[in-house]
Structure formats: C-alpha cells, structure tokens
Design a protein around this motif. Structure first.
Motif, PDB file in Angstrom:
ATOM      1  N   LYS A 312       0.828  -1.319  -0.002  1.00 19.66           N
ATOM      2  CA  LYS A 312       0.043   0.055  -0.177  1.00 19.66           C
ATOM      3  C   LYS A 312       0.978   1.337  -0.045  1.00 19.66           C
ATOM      4  O   LYS A 312       1.747   1.440   0.794  1.00 19.66           O
ATOM      5  N   TYR A 313       0.575   2.201  -1.018  1.00 20.50           N
ATOM      6  CA  TYR A 313       1.240   3.479  -1.045  1.00 20.50           C
ATOM      7  C   TYR A 313       0.280   4.397  -0.774  1.00 20.50           C
ATOM      8  O   TYR A 313      -0.772   4.633  -1.287  1.00 20.50           O
ATOM      9  N   PRO A 314       0.962   5.426   0.151  1.00 18.18           N
ATOM     10  CA  PRO A 314       0.139   6.631   0.546  1.00 18.18           C
ATOM     11  C   PRO A 314      -0.212   7.647  -0.452  1.00 18.18           C
ATOM     12  O   PRO A 314       0.787   7.890  -1.258  1.00 18.18           O
ATOM     13  N   ILE A 315      -1.167   8.041  -0.847  1.00 20.08           N
ATOM     14  CA  ILE A 315      -1.817   8.417  -2.011  1.00 20.08           C
ATOM     15  C   ILE A 315      -0.940   9.910  -2.190  1.00 20.08           C
ATOM     16  O   ILE A 315      -0.547  10.147  -3.413  1.00 20.08           O
ATOM     17  N   GLN A 316      -0.571  10.545  -1.345  1.00 22.98           N
ATOM     18  CA  GLN A 316       0.223  11.895  -1.648  1.00 22.98           C
ATOM     19  C   GLN A 316       1.613  11.832  -1.440  1.00 22.98           C
ATOM     20  O   GLN A 316       2.263  12.823  -1.544  1.00 22.98           O
ATOM     21  N   TYR A 317       2.289  10.722  -1.073  1.00 25.40           N
ATOM     22  CA  TYR A 317       3.695  10.435  -1.023  1.00 25.40           C
ATOM     23  C   TYR A 317       4.237  10.594  -2.419  1.00 25.40           C
ATOM     24  O   TYR A 317       3.661  10.309  -3.331  1.00 25.40           O
ATOM     25  N   CYS A 318       5.414  11.473  -2.449  1.00 19.73           N
ATOM     26  CA  CYS A 318       6.045  11.621  -3.701  1.00 19.73           C
ATOM     27  C   CYS A 318       5.105  12.617  -4.655  1.00 19.73           C
ATOM     28  O   CYS A 318       5.186  12.113  -5.956  1.00 19.73           O
ATOM     29  N   LYS A 319       4.086  13.287  -4.147  1.00 23.71           N
ATOM     30  CA  LYS A 319       3.376  14.095  -4.981  1.00 23.71           C
ATOM     31  C   LYS A 319       4.009  14.727  -6.148  1.00 23.71           C
ATOM     32  O   LYS A 319       4.956  15.368  -6.226  1.00 23.71           O
ATOM     33  N   ASP A 320       3.687  14.692  -7.450  1.00 29.93           N
ATOM     34  CA  ASP A 320       4.051  15.408  -8.573  1.00 29.93           C
ATOM     35  C   ASP A 320       5.558  14.885  -8.951  1.00 29.93           C
ATOM     36  O   ASP A 320       6.339  15.841  -9.545  1.00 29.93           O
ATOM     37  N   GLY A 321       5.953  13.843  -8.256  1.00 31.81           N
ATOM     38  CA  GLY A 321       7.503  13.404  -8.588  1.00 31.81           C
ATOM     39  C   GLY A 321       7.573  12.257  -9.036  1.00 31.81           C
ATOM     40  O   GLY A 321       6.533  11.675  -9.643  1.00 31.81           O
ATOM     41  N   VAL A 322       8.706  11.295  -8.977  1.00 29.10           N
ATOM     42  CA  VAL A 322       8.930  10.118  -9.395  1.00 29.10           C
ATOM     43  C   VAL A 322       9.047   9.113  -8.128  1.00 29.10           C
ATOM     44  O   VAL A 322       9.836   9.505  -7.460  1.00 29.10           O
ATOM     45  N   TYR A 323       8.452   8.191  -8.200  1.00 26.20           N
ATOM     46  CA  TYR A 323       8.618   7.138  -7.011  1.00 26.20           C
ATOM     47  C   TYR A 323       9.447   6.044  -7.585  1.00 26.20           C
ATOM     48  O   TYR A 323       9.074   5.404  -8.665  1.00 26.20           O
ATOM     49  N   TYR A 324      10.742   5.758  -7.142  1.00 30.15           N
ATOM     50  CA  TYR A 324      11.513   4.578  -7.503  1.00 30.15           C
ATOM     51  C   TYR A 324      11.519   3.656  -6.409  1.00 30.15           C
ATOM     52  O   TYR A 324      11.629   3.501  -5.192  1.00 30.15           O
ATOM     53  N   VAL A 325      10.655   2.379  -6.870  1.00 34.77           N
ATOM     54  CA  VAL A 325      10.257   1.328  -6.036  1.00 34.77           C
ATOM     55  C   VAL A 325      11.536   0.751  -5.413  1.00 34.77           C
ATOM     56  O   VAL A 325      12.482   0.463  -6.523  1.00 34.77           O
ATOM     57  N   PRO A 326      11.953   0.422  -4.302  1.00 44.57           N
ATOM     58  CA  PRO A 326      13.126  -0.026  -3.741  1.00 44.57           C
ATOM     59  C   PRO A 326      13.547  -1.363  -4.354  1.00 44.57           C
ATOM     60  O   PRO A 326      12.767  -2.144  -4.659  1.00 44.57           O
ATOM     61  N   ASP A 327      14.693  -1.315  -4.754  1.00 47.89           N
ATOM     62  CA  ASP A 327      15.362  -2.603  -5.273  1.00 47.89           C
ATOM     63  C   ASP A 327      15.328  -3.749  -4.220  1.00 47.89           C
ATOM     64  O   ASP A 327      15.432  -3.655  -2.883  1.00 47.89           O
ATOM     65  N   GLY A 328      15.141  -5.030  -4.863  1.00 44.95           N
ATOM     66  CA  GLY A 328      14.743  -5.997  -3.907  1.00 44.95           C
ATOM     67  C   GLY A 328      13.100  -6.528  -3.811  1.00 44.95           C
ATOM     68  O   GLY A 328      12.712  -7.742  -3.485  1.00 44.95           O
ATOM     69  N   VAL A 329      12.298  -5.524  -4.014  1.00 45.00           N
ATOM     70  CA  VAL A 329      11.009  -5.650  -4.373  1.00 45.00           C
ATOM     71  C   VAL A 329      10.472  -6.557  -5.248  1.00 45.00           C
ATOM     72  O   VAL A 329      11.037  -6.238  -6.490  1.00 45.00           O
ATOM     73  N   LYS A 330       9.907  -7.651  -5.143  1.00 46.61           N
ATOM     74  CA  LYS A 330       9.601  -8.757  -6.126  1.00 46.61           C
ATOM     75  C   LYS A 330       8.340  -8.532  -6.780  1.00 46.61           C
ATOM     76  O   LYS A 330       8.050  -8.908  -7.946  1.00 46.61           O
ATOM     77  N   SER A 331       7.105  -8.057  -6.036  1.00 46.95           N
ATOM     78  CA  SER A 331       5.883  -7.988  -6.815  1.00 46.95           C
ATOM     79  C   SER A 331       5.084  -6.817  -6.163  1.00 46.95           C
ATOM     80  O   SER A 331       5.451  -6.052  -5.003  1.00 46.95           O
ATOM     81  N   ILE A 332       4.197  -6.420  -7.048  1.00 44.18           N
ATOM     82  CA  ILE A 332       3.324  -5.190  -6.518  1.00 44.18           C
ATOM     83  C   ILE A 332       1.920  -5.593  -6.298  1.00 44.18           C
ATOM     84  O   ILE A 332       1.249  -6.376  -7.528  1.00 44.18           O
ATOM     85  N   ALA A 333       1.278  -5.528  -5.287  1.00 34.08           N
ATOM     86  CA  ALA A 333       0.100  -6.427  -4.865  1.00 34.08           C
ATOM     87  C   ALA A 333      -1.088  -5.444  -5.574  1.00 34.08           C
ATOM     88  O   ALA A 333      -0.826  -4.273  -6.138  1.00 34.08           O
ATOM     89  N   ASP A 334      -2.341  -6.170  -5.584  1.00 40.09           N
ATOM     90  CA  ASP A 334      -3.387  -5.521  -6.139  1.00 40.09           C
ATOM     91  C   ASP A 334      -3.701  -4.092  -5.532  1.00 40.09           C
ATOM     92  O   ASP A 334      -3.661  -4.171  -4.265  1.00 40.09           O
ATOM     93  N   TYR A 335      -4.146  -3.327  -6.410  1.00 37.27           N
ATOM     94  CA  TYR A 335      -4.520  -1.774  -5.747  1.00 37.27           C
ATOM     95  C   TYR A 335      -3.481  -1.233  -4.920  1.00 37.27           C
ATOM     96  O   TYR A 335      -3.752  -0.281  -4.021  1.00 37.27           O
ATOM     97  N   ALA A 336      -2.080  -1.642  -4.972  1.00 38.87           N
ATOM     98  CA  ALA A 336      -0.935  -1.002  -4.069  1.00 38.87           C
ATOM     99  C   ALA A 336      -0.837   0.428  -4.264  1.00 38.87           C
ATOM    100  O   ALA A 336      -0.536   1.177  -3.328  1.00 38.87           O
ATOM    101  N   LEU A 337      -0.927   0.745  -5.577  1.00 34.41           N
ATOM    102  CA  LEU A 337      -0.569   1.993  -6.003  1.00 34.41           C
ATOM    103  C   LEU A 337      -1.799   2.751  -6.052  1.00 34.41           C
ATOM    104  O   LEU A 337      -1.756   3.844  -6.839  1.00 34.41           O
TER     105      LEU A 337
END
Length: 593
Positions: A312-337
C-alpha cells in the motif's frame, strides 16, 4: 446582529414528534422464513410473497417515481431498508394515494410496516450564501426504527439532526448527503452501516448513555469490543492518527473524505486490509508497528515484512514527482498504488510481477510514465492505465503516458497490446540507479562504492559488472565511463525571459519536466516539485532530435528539431500566477570534450 436575526428567523423543518400509526400495517411485517420469489420491472426490484410485495431496490436513475398500491395484483406493503436511492436531485418519490402502508410525515417518506424512513423529501433551499450558514434543523419522527440506505441524499442543507430513541439502525450511507458537523447517537442504536455518518463536515460524534454496540476512542467510533474502526470524523483536525492497539479491521469507508490526517500509525493487532485508508485524501506516510506480523514500512510505504511485496502506497507520497520502487521488491500487490499522485514510477530489475489493478486510479492523476527494468516482468492485464489526451491531427483520444522498457521485453508487449506509447531503454548494464539511463550519476555511485566497499550494495551486481566476471573492480568503472562517452546523446540549451541560458546532456528516452520557477529537469528525484512533462526524447541522430511534445491542452505532437534551430514552448501553466513565460529550446550535437 444580522446573522443573529437570520438564525432566529430560520425555519426549523421539524417533523411531527408523535409516533406514526403502524399497528394495522404490521400485519404484513415480513417473516424471514416465508417463501418468496424475486422479480423486477422498469421501476423496481421486489420480492413477491404469498399475500404481499416488498420493494427491494429502485431500478431507475432519476425522475418522478411513485410507490404503487399494487404490483402483480398484490399489495405493496414493505420497503427493504437496504434499497439504494438515486443520487440525482431531479429524483422524487411519492406514494399512490391508494397505498395505506406508506406515508409522508413532514419531510420524511416512511414505510409504516417496518418503520423505515425511506427518504428525506425536503427542499434544498435552506442555505444563506451571504452569511454562509445553514438554516435547517431536522427532527426524525418518533416511531422510526430504521433510517434507510442513502435516505438523506437530498439533505445537503441539514446542519442539525435529532434522532429519537425509537431508532435502532442507521443503514449504509443513511446520513451521507447532510452537512452535519456533530451528531448524537442514541443508546438504542445497535447498527451503524458503512459510511452512515459520512456527512463531509463531521467533527464530533457523541454516544448517548451506555451504548451496547459502540464506543468512542479519542473521538473515533469503534465497535464495543474495540476491534473494528467504524467512522473517523471527516473534519477531525489531527494530522497524525495512531490506530489504537487492539484494532483488527477497518470498515470499508471509515475514512471516507478524511482531509486532515497525513500520517497514520498501524498497530501490531491490525490484521485487516489497508484499502480503506485509500480514502484519506492527504496521506503521506504509514507508520507500521515494528512487530507487525503482516506489514512493514519503508519511508512510509507499506510492504510485507520481508520487503518483497509493495502492499500500500500513501496517495500523496512523492506527489508530482517520481517514485523509485526499492530494489529487492519482487511484486506489486493488487491496488497497491491506487490513486497515487506521482508523475512517474520506476520498477527495478527485481520486480517480477505487477498484479491486476496494482496502479488502478493513477490514470486520473496524470500519470506520465512507467519504467519497467526487468525484461521478463510478468504484467497482469489492467495492471496500469494512463489518462487520455487529444491527438490534434485526428482529434482522437490517445494515451498521454509512455511505457519504458527494453526492446523485446514484456513491457514492450504490454504497451503494444494496450496501445500505449513505448520507448526502448538503452542496454541494461551500467544503469546502477535503475532510472533507465547510464550517466555520470551511475559512475559516481560505482566509484563511491569501490572507495568505501560497504557491506550493503545499493545496486544490482549484474548491472554494475560491466565485464561480466562476477566481481566489481576499477575495470568495471573504466568500462562504464567509456560506455557513457559513447552513448547516443546531444546537448539541450534552454532559457526563459527571466533566466540565463542553461544546458544539459540528454539521451534517447529522457523525459524533460518543467519545474516551478521556469527551469527544466530530467530523471526527477521523488520530491522534486514540477508542473508536468513537456518533452520525451525519442531519437537522436547526427543532425536532429525527434521528440514527443506535450502541450497544455493535452495535445500530443511527434516533432523533429534540427541541431542549431531554436524553438519555443509555453509554460504548461501559461496564464496562471507567475507562469507567464515561454521556453526557448535548442538541441546541438553532444560536446565532444
């Protein structure tokens, strides 16, 4: 004095306090064990019993509707309190004069059989715009037991409401649509449906007496056992909310229209879904308990305890920028973003799976690009969607976003099937920071690591191992420098009326953004404030640069600029505030020095 006079003169649209007659009607009160069949017509869905009909839903979206005296030859005697009410103000609901089982008392349409308040029928003419006050108070009639689903959809100008002790249930969204800032719930109420108290302005909830089903903890409504959070007042002004230990689940819409909370703490006891927190409009961070069995957080973003699944990604985190998913993450869950307000996102080489709907809602936030750096990443259908712009050549709607990946990758296949623009990234080796480009920042990253040799490697070994010998040495640093010098690049010069000329080296695939203040940047860090993407560089040749131009009206143009020929581009916010400037841009061959 004028406000006092207006308030004193305000008409209280208050229903009769006496109980409404329902003794005779109760002869038709439903026996749950009685058999029935389901049916519908153009107006209603309904249940047919042996001797009567119960309406279960409204099939029309609006217009003038009448509850009939009979359906299919049987008397219409009852109303299911879970029936949805259309949201259009043009909708009206009245009762056939020959139907004795329904009655309008004051501004309340009521089913006398089951004592359900079906619909508040009052007008929306109680707002004094000059003094910005609501002039309407409302008292629910005595004898009402259930306030039906969406019963007050037309109650925008109700600023105060009295609920009698006869009420035992507030169905889903029952008071949604009012403008209540505070509400008192009688101790007789033992059921409060999801979003029942979502009035958009609610600050204070009060429970009368010793309610057997609910309790308040720091002004927030919970079930009596404290395990379920039912309603967080939308206008409660705390910027951080720590969910109390012992809480296990959230009701689906408990945070609907919550405006002030920016950080939320999640206790170890919480084992439910975090999806209800998507409704916290300004959320920037989650703070997960260190001993939580299901969740952890990295910089305010929620992952599983191993840090391998982004949950789960907080809706306003990194607003208007670019989010770099941390290296080592293997999957993105349903509705995570879900609903994330970033311009772009980079999935590192470690990400193996993008689940269905993992980026649902981002298309409404003007998502500009997605970079997928694992050539074999599994991308589920509908895992990401871009918003639409207008192609001026054809006047057709076209995607305003671009997928970046490697040639022949699953990202390219996905983009082709979804009809999204695709830009191929350059060769994978050398891109240590996974931004899709090998440049001086990658050189500095490798150089710093070689000098300090820390235990943690902040990049993939395969990416930095330029000679593929399984180890990192000065040879790899030298090869990386050589590759960058040989990369296809050019020089971009730009200026506005208020700034001196500036330059940068750009590569194929680079995205250029307008920053507040009249400058341009590429490969934005997560918190860079910008107004949006203006150019994507698609092809660099010996004499020209091909690029995609993004205009203020979402028009998308594929253009080519020859070296040495200047061209102009208006600020994306031309005409607003201090953005009344025009960029002058020029591409030139890369500096060979």
């Amino acid at each position: 004095m004028k406000k006092i006079a207006l308030l004193t003169a305000a008409i209280l649209l208050t229903a009769a306090v006496h109980p409404f007659p329902h003794a005779a009607a109760n002869a038709y009160a439903e026996d749950e064990s009685a058999g029935y069949t389901e049916a519908k017509n153009t107006d209603y869905s309904y249940r047919i019993y042996e001797d009567h009909v119960t309406i279960t839903n409204i099939e029309r979206s609006g217009g003038d509707m009448v509850i009939p005296a009979e359906i299919d030859g049987l008397p219409v005697t009852d109303w299911d309190p879970e029936a949805s009410i259309p949201g259009f103000y043009a909708f009206t609901l009245t009762v056939d004069e020959n139907n004795p089982y329904f009655e309008t008392i004051g501004d309340a349409l009521i089913c006398k059989t089951s004592q359900v308040l079906i619909l508040y029928t009052g007008s929306n003419e109680g707002y004094d715009s000059y003094n910005e006050i609501w002039l309407e108070n409302y008292q629910i009639p005595e004898g009402v037991k259930v306030i039906g689903k969406q019963a007050f959809r037309k109650g925008k100008f109700i600023h105060s409401i009295q609920i009698p002790d006869s009420v035992v249930s507030l169905k889903e969204s029952s008071l949604q649509g009012t403008s209540l800032e505070e509400i008192t719930i009688p101790e007789t109420v033992t059921e409060i449906g999801d979003a029942a108290l979502n009035t958009n302005k609610l600050k204070t909830i009060t429970l009368s007496g010793n309610n057997p089903s609910y309790q308040l903890i720091d002004g927030v409504l919970f079930t009596k056992d404290g395990k379920t959070l039912c309603c967080y007042p939308q206008e409660k002004e705390d910027e951080r909310y720590d969910v109390p230990e012992g809480t296990e689940t959230f009701m689906e819409y408990c945070f609907l229209n919550c405006r002030h909370v920016t950080e939320i703490g999640i206790p170890a006891s919480f084992t439910g879904s975090l999806r209800p927190s998507e409704h916290i409009q300004n959320l920037t961070a989650y703070d997960i308990a260190d001993d939580h069995p299901l969740y952890s957080d990295i910089d305010g973003v929620v992952f599983d305890p191993a840090g391998e699944t982004l949950i789960k990604y907080p809706i306003q985190y990194c607003k208007d920028g670019v989010y770099y998913v941390p290296d080592g993450v293997k999957s993105i869950a349903d509705y995570a973003l879900y609903g994330a307000k970033f311009f772009g996102i980079v999935f590192p080489e470690s990400v193996e799976l993008l689940n269905r709907y993992c980026m649902f809602g981002t298309q409404y936030r003007h998502l500009n690009f997605v970079k997928i750096l694992n050539p074999k990443c599994e991308i589920k259908p509908v895992s990401l969607e871009f918003g639409l712009g207008v192609d001026p050549a054809s006047s057709n709607n076209v995607s305003i976003g671009t997928v970046f990946g490697y040639a022949g990758s699953t990202a390219q296949t996905f983009a082709r099937r979804a009809d999204y623009a695709f830009n191929a990234l350059r060769s994978q080796p050398g891109d240590l920071n996974t931004d899709g480009v090998s440049d001086i920042r990658d050189v500095k990253m490798l150089q710093n690591w070689l000098l300090t040799a820390p235990d943690d490697m902040p990049f993939s070994l395969n990416t930095a191992d330029m000679n593929a010998d399984g180890q990192l040495t000065a040879t790899d640093l030298s090869l990386l420098k050589t590759e960058i010098l040989q990369a296809v690049s050019c020089t971009l010069t730009w200026q506005t009326d208020d700034h001196e000329p500036q330059q940068m080296t750009v590569y194929e695939g680079d995205m250029l953004y307008e920053l507040q203040g009249g400058t341009i940047a590429k490969n934005l860090s997560p918190f860079d404030a910008c107004t949006g993407k203006i150019i994507t560089v698609s092809k660099i040749t010996d004499s020209s640069v091909s690029y995609t131009d993004f205009a203020r009206n979402h028009h998308i143009l594929n253009l080519t600029a020859k070296y040495g020929e200047a061209f102009s581009k208006d600020s994306l916010l031309m005409g607003y505030g201090n953005f009344n400037y025009t960029f002058t841009l020029q591409f030139d061959p890369a500096d060979q020095n």
